[in-house]
Design a protein around this motif. Structure first.
Motif, short mmCIF file in Angstrom:
data_model
loop_
_atom_site.label_atom_id
_atom_site.label_comp_id
_atom_site.label_asym_id
_atom_site.label_seq_id
_atom_site.Cartn_x
_atom_site.Cartn_y
_atom_site.Cartn_z
N GLY A 11 0.79 -1.22 0.00
CA GLY A 11 0.00 0.00 0.00
C GLY A 11 0.83 1.28 0.00
O GLY A 11 0.29 2.36 -0.18
N ASN A 12 2.16 1.16 0.17
CA ASN A 12 3.01 2.35 0.13
C ASN A 12 3.60 2.49 -1.26
O ASN A 12 4.21 1.55 -1.77
CB ASN A 12 4.16 2.24 1.13
N THR A 13 3.45 3.68 -1.83
CA THR A 13 4.05 3.91 -3.13
C THR A 13 5.55 4.01 -2.96
O THR A 13 6.05 4.85 -2.21
CB THR A 13 3.50 5.19 -3.75
N VAL A 14 6.31 3.15 -3.64
CA VAL A 14 7.77 3.22 -3.56
C VAL A 14 8.36 3.84 -4.82
O VAL A 14 9.48 4.31 -4.82
CB VAL A 14 8.40 1.83 -3.33
N PHE A 15 7.58 3.83 -5.90
CA PHE A 15 8.02 4.51 -7.11
C PHE A 15 6.81 5.08 -7.83
O PHE A 15 5.79 4.40 -7.98
CB PHE A 15 8.77 3.56 -8.05
N ASP A 16 6.93 6.32 -8.24
CA ASP A 16 5.86 6.91 -9.04
C ASP A 16 6.49 7.97 -9.92
O ASP A 16 6.94 9.01 -9.44
CB ASP A 16 4.80 7.51 -8.12
N ALA A 17 6.54 7.67 -11.22
CA ALA A 17 7.19 8.60 -12.14
C ALA A 17 6.45 9.94 -12.15
O ALA A 17 7.07 10.99 -12.30
CB ALA A 17 7.23 8.00 -13.54
N ALA A 18 5.12 9.89 -11.96
CA ALA A 18 4.34 11.13 -12.05
C ALA A 18 4.68 12.09 -10.92
O ALA A 18 4.80 13.30 -11.14
CB ALA A 18 2.85 10.79 -12.04
N THR A 19 4.84 11.58 -9.71
CA THR A 19 5.10 12.47 -8.58
C THR A 19 6.57 12.50 -8.18
O THR A 19 6.95 13.19 -7.24
CB THR A 19 4.28 12.04 -7.35
N GLY A 20 7.39 11.72 -8.89
CA GLY A 20 8.82 11.74 -8.62
C GLY A 20 9.24 10.95 -7.39
O GLY A 20 10.36 11.08 -6.92
N ILE A 21 8.34 10.12 -6.86
CA ILE A 21 8.72 9.28 -5.72
C ILE A 21 9.62 8.15 -6.21
O ILE A 21 9.32 7.51 -7.22
CB ILE A 21 7.47 8.67 -5.05
N ASP A 22 10.77 7.95 -5.56
CA ASP A 22 11.64 6.84 -5.92
C ASP A 22 12.44 6.43 -4.69
O ASP A 22 13.53 6.93 -4.46
CB ASP A 22 12.57 7.25 -7.07
#
Lengths: 537, 363
Positions: free
Chosen positions: B74-85
C-alpha cells in the motif's frame, strides 16, 4: 636430461643467483655496521612517517579512483589510462616538477599567489608533508590497479543484495565492498610501503633541503662521502630489509587464509544514476591526473624553456638555451642516453625471457621446487631497490669479477629488481592459455621444445611485447640503485638528471628530464609502431 | 521441521501500474501491470530477454523505471508522475539472486542477520530470527561456518534464509534454482513451496522454466518483449493458452492453422489435407490455429470411428514414453504415448484428439 628439466633447474639456478647473494650480504652486513640507525632515531622516524603516510595516501587515492571509475564516468577509458601514467614516470621528475610548482620562494604556484594575486599564502612542497604527498601520488597507480581488479571481480549481486536487504549505500561500502576489497588493499599496501621505504628521489629532492632525511638519503650520503662508509650504509639497508620482512609477516598474519574468490557473477554495469555523481567522480580522477602527471610535467616543460622563473606573463622570456646546453654542451648527456637505452633494452629482454621461463616452470612444470622458485622470483617486490644495490656492492666488490663500476652490475640490479613484473605478466598470459593447446601438439607428435617454439611462445608474444615496453620505460628511469652503482663510464640518464640537480642550473635539470622522458617514449613509440606494422603486413 | 517463525498476519501485497523501463534508448518493459495478493506467489515467466528480470530489479529499486507506479504494502515506492523513488533499502523487500550473492567474508549467521542488523533490530531478536530462518531451511547447524565453505545447494538455502529472516513485505526471486543440478532443483522447489505456504510469504518469482512456474505459482504472468502476453492461474495458462506464443512456450508442439466449420450443434476445425477435428466453442471470428499437446493425441493401429489416418515417420524412445512424428497429408503431428505402444516407422496409424484437449488461439 630432458629439455623440460633443464629449463626448470636452469631457471631456478639463475633466479637464486640473482636474488640470494645480495640479500645475504645485506642481512650479514647489516649487523656489522654498529647499529648506526639506533643513533639516528629521528631518521628512522622520518622513514616510517614517509612509509606509512605515503601508503595511507596512495591507498586512499588509488582505492577512491578505483571506486570512482569502475561504475563508469564520462571519458572513463581515457581516464583509466591517464591515471596509471605515473607508472611510466620516474618520481624523480615528478618531484623536480613539483619543486618548480610549489617551492616556497620561486615555485610557480607561490609566485602566482604572492605576486599576481597578492595573497599571503604559501604552498610549500619542500617539506615532510610534500615528500609524503608526492610519494603517495607517484605510488597511487599500483593500488588503483589492484583494487580495480578486485572490484571488477566482485559479483555486483552481492552489493545489490545488501541494498535490497536494507543497507544504505554507505553501509554497503562499509560492510560489504570494503571487506571484500581487503585482500587486494593489503597486497597493495605492502607493495606501496616497500616502494615508499626504498623511495630515494622524492626525499632527496624535496626532503633533504627541508631537513627531512630518511634511510635512503642517509645511505646515499654515507656512500657519497670519501671514504664511503659502506658498513654504516649497510646497517641502514638492514633496517629497511627488517621493516620489509616485518611487513610481509604482518600481511600474512592479517590475511591468514582468507581469499575471497568472488569472480562468479555479472560485472559492474554502468550506473543509471543521475550524471551529477558521475561528473563528481570524473572530477576527482582529473584532479589526480593533474596533480600526479600534468602539472609537474607542464612545470618541467615551462622551466626548461624560460630564461628565468616568473609568473608574470609580461616578463616571461622563452629560450632554447637550456635544451641546447644539455643536448650539445653537457658532457654526460649522450653517454647517458646510450647507456640508458642499452640497459633498458637488455633489462627488458632478459626480464621477459626469465619471466616467461619462471612462469612456465611454476605453472606448467612438474618439478618439486616450483613453490620455491615462485617465492624466490617474487622476493624483489618486497625489497627496496637501494637495499639490493647495497648487497650487490658488498658481493661484487669482493668477487674477483670485473663487474664493479660497469654497466654489468647495473644490469644485474635492474634485472633482479624488475623480475617480479616480468614473471607476473608472463604468468597472467600463461594462465589464459589452456594447457590443452600445448598438449594436443605433444600428442600430435611434437617434442616439448617444438611445441614450446611453435605453440606456446607465439601465443605469449603479444603480452611479452607489451611487458617489454613497460619494463624498458621503467628501467630507463630507475634511480635508487643506479645512484649507488654507477661510475663515470656507466652513468645513466636518471643519474645524470640527479647529478645536475645537485650541482647544476635548475632549468638545465628540467631540460634533461624532458630529454629522458622523450627518449623513453620515442623508443616505445617506435616499438609499438613496428609491432602494428608487423600486425598489418 | 518445527517452525515458530514470526508470521505476519497478512503479508503485504504488490501493485504495479503501467511500468516502463528503458536501457539507454531501448525500452525493455512496456507498460506492465501486475498485482500480487498477500500470501500469493506470482511468477514472471518468459524466454530470456522478455524483461522479466528487469521488472524484478525495478521492483527492488535496482533499476529506475521511466514511467509507471509501484506500490508495496500500500506504500508507493516509485511513481514517475510524482517523482517518488525510494532507494532499495527503504522498500522493505528481500531478494534471492541467481548467483545467490552470499557474502564470502561473513559467516552463515552474519549473512542471514545482515538485513535485520541493517534495519537496526535488537540483538536478541536477531539471534532468534536468524535461528528460526536457518532452522526452516534446515541449516541451523551451519550458523558459524564461513560462507566460503558451502556447497551450491547450501548457498541457495542461506540465500533463502537471508530473504525470509527480515520478514519482508515481498520476496523477490530471480531464477533462484537455475544454478542447481536437476535433482537438487526438484528438492529445493518442493521445499520452497512448503516454506512459502507455511509462512504465507508473498513472492515474485522469475523463471524461464514452465514446469517450475506451474508447480510454484498461484498466478503466472507470461511475458514477451516487455509486455504481458497472458496472466492467469497455472491451470488457465496450461490448459487454455491465449496465444500461439504462450502455447508454444508451454510446450504445445502441435499448433496448426485451421478453419472453423459448423456441423450441426458442434464445431469442427478443418486442417490442411482434409483433416477435421471436433472442437469446443465459442466459435472465433478471426483466423485461428488449433493447438494440442503431444500427450493428448490418441493413437491406434486399427481403424477407430472419427480417427484420422497418418503414416508414422519418426520414433524417439524416451524411457517411459515414445515420441512419434506422424505425417497426415501435408501435416506433421507430434504424439507422445506410453512406451509399450511400440510401432515401427512407416506403419499406418489412426489418430484422434479429444475435443476437451484442443484449444483455439488467434493465428
Amino acid at each position: 636430461m630432458r629439455a623440460e628439466n633443464v629449463l626448470g633447474v636452469g631457471t631456478t639456478a639463475v633466479v637464486a643467483l640473482l636474488v640470494l647473494p645480495p640479500l645475504a650480504a645485506v642481512a650479514a652486513g647489516g649487523t656489522a655496521g654498529g647499529f648506526a640507525p639506533l643513533h639516528h632515531l629521528d631518521i628512522v622516524g622520518n622513514t616510517l612517517l614517509l612509509a606509512f603516510g605515503a601508503t595511507a595516501g596512495a591507498l586512499l587515492i588509488g582505492g577512491g579512483l578505483a571506486l570512482a571509475l569502475v561504475r563508469g564516468v564520462p571519458g572513463g577509458a581515457m581516464l583509466e589510462r591517464l591515471v596509471v601514467m605515473p607508472l611510466y614516470l620516474t618520481p624523480l621528475l615528478t618531484a623536480i616538477g613539483w619543486s618548480w610548482l610549489a617551492s616556497p620562494h620561486s615555485g610557480l604556484i607561490n609566485l602566482l599567489l604572492r605576486d599576481t594575486f597578492g595573497l599571503p599564502l604559501t604552498v610549500n612542497i619542500v617539506s615532510p608533508g610534500g615528500v609524503v604527498l608526492v610519494t603517495a601520488l607517484a605510488a597511487t597507480p599500483l593500488p588503483f590497479l589492484l583494487i580495480s581488479d578486485a572490484l571488477r571481480g566482485i559479483d555486483v549481486a552481492m552489493l545489490e543484495a545488501a541494498r535490497v536487504h536494507g543497507a544504505a549505500p554507505l553501509l554497503v561500502l562499509r560492510r560489504v565492498t570494503l571487506p571484500l576489497l581487503l585482500p587486494a588493499a593489503l597486497a597493495a599496501a605492502l607493495l606501496v610501503m616497500v616502494q615508499a621505504l626504498g623511495m630515494f628521489s622524492v626525499p632527496a629532492v624535496l626532503g633533504l633541503p627541508a631537513g627531512f632525511p630518511v634511510a635512503t638519503t642517509q645511505i646515499y650520503q654515507l656512500l657519497d662521502n670519501y671514504p664511503p662508509r659502506i658498513g654504516e650504509a649497510t646497517a641502514w639497508g638492514g633496517l629497511l630489509l627488517g621493516i620489509a620482512a616485518l611487513l610481509l609477516l604482518a600481511q600474512s598474519a592479517l590475511l591468514g587464509t582468507r581469499s575471497f574468490a568472488t569472480i562468479t557473477g555479472k560485472a559492474f554495469r554502468p550506473s543509471t544514476k543521475p550524471p551529477r555523481a558521475k561528473v563528481l567522480r570524473a572530477g576527482f580522477a582529473w584532479l589526480y591526473v593533474a596533480l600526479a602527471t600534468v602539472l609537474p610535467i607542464a612545470a618541467l616543460l615551462w622551466a626548461a624553456s624560460v630564461a628565468f622563473a616568473t609568473a608574470d606573463v609580461r616578463l616571461m622570456r622563452f629560450t632554447a638555451q637550456h635544451f641546447a646546453y644539455v643536448l650539445f654542451a653537457y658532457p654526460k648527456t649522450w653517454i647517458a642516453v646510450g647507456n640508458s637505452v642499452l640497459l633498458g633494452a637488455l633489462t627488458a629482454t632478459l626480464v621477459s625471457l626469465i619471466g616467461v621461463a619462471v612462469a612456465w616452470v611454476v605453472l606448467r612444470g612438474r618439478g618439486r621446487g616450483r613453490p620455491v622458485l615462485d617465492h624466490l622470483s617474487m622476493l624483489p617486490l618486497s625489497m627496496p631497490a637501494m637495499v639490493f644495490a647495497l648487497g650487490l656492492l658488498w658481493v661484487y666488490v669482493r668477487l674477483p669479477l670485473p663487474i664493479y663500476g660497469t654497466l654489468g652490475i647495473l644490469l644485474i640490479a635492474y634485472v633482479t629488481h624488475y623480475l617480479p613484473f616480468g614473471v607476473r605478466a608472463a604468468s597472467a598470459a600463461l594462465r589464459q592459455l589452456h594447457p590443452e593447446l600445448d598438449e594436443v601438439a605433444r600428442v600430435s607428435g611434437a617434442t616439448w621444445l617444438h611445441a614450446m617454439r611453435r605453440i606456446s611462445l607465439p601465443l605469449l608474444r603479444p603480452t611479452v611485447i607489451a611487458a617489454w615496453a613497460l619494463l624498458f620505460v621503467m628501467a630507463m628511469q630507475e634511480v635508487s640503485s643506479s645512484i649507488l652503482l654507477y661510475s663515470s663510464r656507466s652513468v645513466v640518464l636518471s643519474v645524470a638528471v640527479f647529478d645536475l640537480w645537485e650541482n647544476g642550473n635548475p632549468s638545465d635539470v628540467a631540460a634533461l628530464g624532458f630529454v629522458q622522458l622523450a627518449v623513453g617514449f620515442v623508443v616505445v613509440g617506435l616499438l609499438l609502431r613496428a609491432r602494428r606494422d608487423a600486425a598489418l603486413a | 521441521m518445527t517452525v515458530t517463525f514470526p508470521v505476519k498476519a497478512a503479508s503485504a501485497a504488490l501493485h504495479i501500474e503501467a511500468l516502463v523501463v528503458a536501457h539507454g534508448t531501448t525500452r525493455v518493459v512496456h507498460g506492465l501491470d501486475i498485482q500480487a495478493r498477500p500470501g500469493e506467489v506470482v511468477t514472471l515467466l518468459g524466454p530470456s530477454g522478455c524483461g522479466k528480470t528487469t521488472t524484478l530489479r525495478a521492483i527492488a529499486g535496482l533499476e529506475t523505471p521511466l514511467q509507471g507506479r509501484i506500490a508495496i504494502a500500500g506504500n508507493t515506492v516509485f511513481d514517475a508522475a510524482t517523482g517518488i523513488d525510494l532507494p532499495p533499502e527503504r522498500r522493505g523487500l528481500s531478494m534471492v539472486f541467481q548467483s545467490y550473492a552470499i557474502w564470502p567474508h561473513m559467516t552463515v549467521f552474519d549473512n542471514v542477520a545482515f538485513g535485520l542488523r541493517a534495519r537496526g533490530a535488537k540483538r536478541a531478536y536477531i539471534a532468534d530470527a536468524v535461528r528460526h530462518s536457518l532452522e526452516s531451511v534446515g541449516l541451523a547447524q551451519l550458523a558459524d561456518r564461513p560462507a566460503t565453505r558451502l556447497s551450491g545447494g547450501q548457498q541457495q538455502r542461506v540465500a533463502l534464509a537471508r530473504s525470509i529472516a527480515c520478514n519482508p513485505g515481498v520476496i523477490l526471486l530471480d531464477e533462484p534454482l537455475s544454478n542447481l543440478d536437476a535433482q537438487l532443483r526438484l528438492a529445493m522447489r518442493a521445499e520452497f513451496k512448503a516454506l512459502q505456504r507455511q509462512l504465507g510469504l508473498t513472492a515474485i518469482y522469475v523463471t524461464h522454466d514452465q514446469e517450475e512456474a506451474l508447480v510454484l505459482s498461484d498466478r503466472i504472468v507470461v511475458m514477451r518483449d516487455g509486455k504481458v502476453e497472458q496472466s492467469g492461474t497455472p491451470a488457465e495458462i496450461h490448459d487454455a493458452p491465449a496465444s500461439r506464443f504462450v502455447a508454444d512456450f508451454m510446450g504445445v508442439r502441435n499448433l496448426l492453422p485451421c478453419r472453423i466449420a459448423r456441423d450441426g450443434g458442434h464445431l469442427l476445425a478443418l486442417l490442411a489435407g482434409g483433416v477435421a477435428l471436433p472442437v469446443r466453442g465459442p466459435a472465433p471470428d478471426s483466423p485461428v490455429c488449433i493447438g494440442f499437446r503431444p500427450s493428448a493425441v490418441v493413437l491406434s493401429r486399427d481403424p477407430v470411428p472419427g480417427a484420422c489416418t497418418a503414416t508414422l515417420t519418426g520414433a524417439t524412445y524416451l524411457g517411459d514414453t515414445m515420441q512419434y512424428e506422424l505425417a497426415a497429408g501435408p501435416l506433421t503431428i507430434h504424439a507422445r504415448v506410453q512406451a509399450r505402444f511400440a510401432m515401427a516407422e512407416g506403419a499406418a496409424v489412426y489418430w484422434s484428439v479429444p475435443p476437451e484437449a484442443c484449444f483455439l488461439v488467434p493465428a
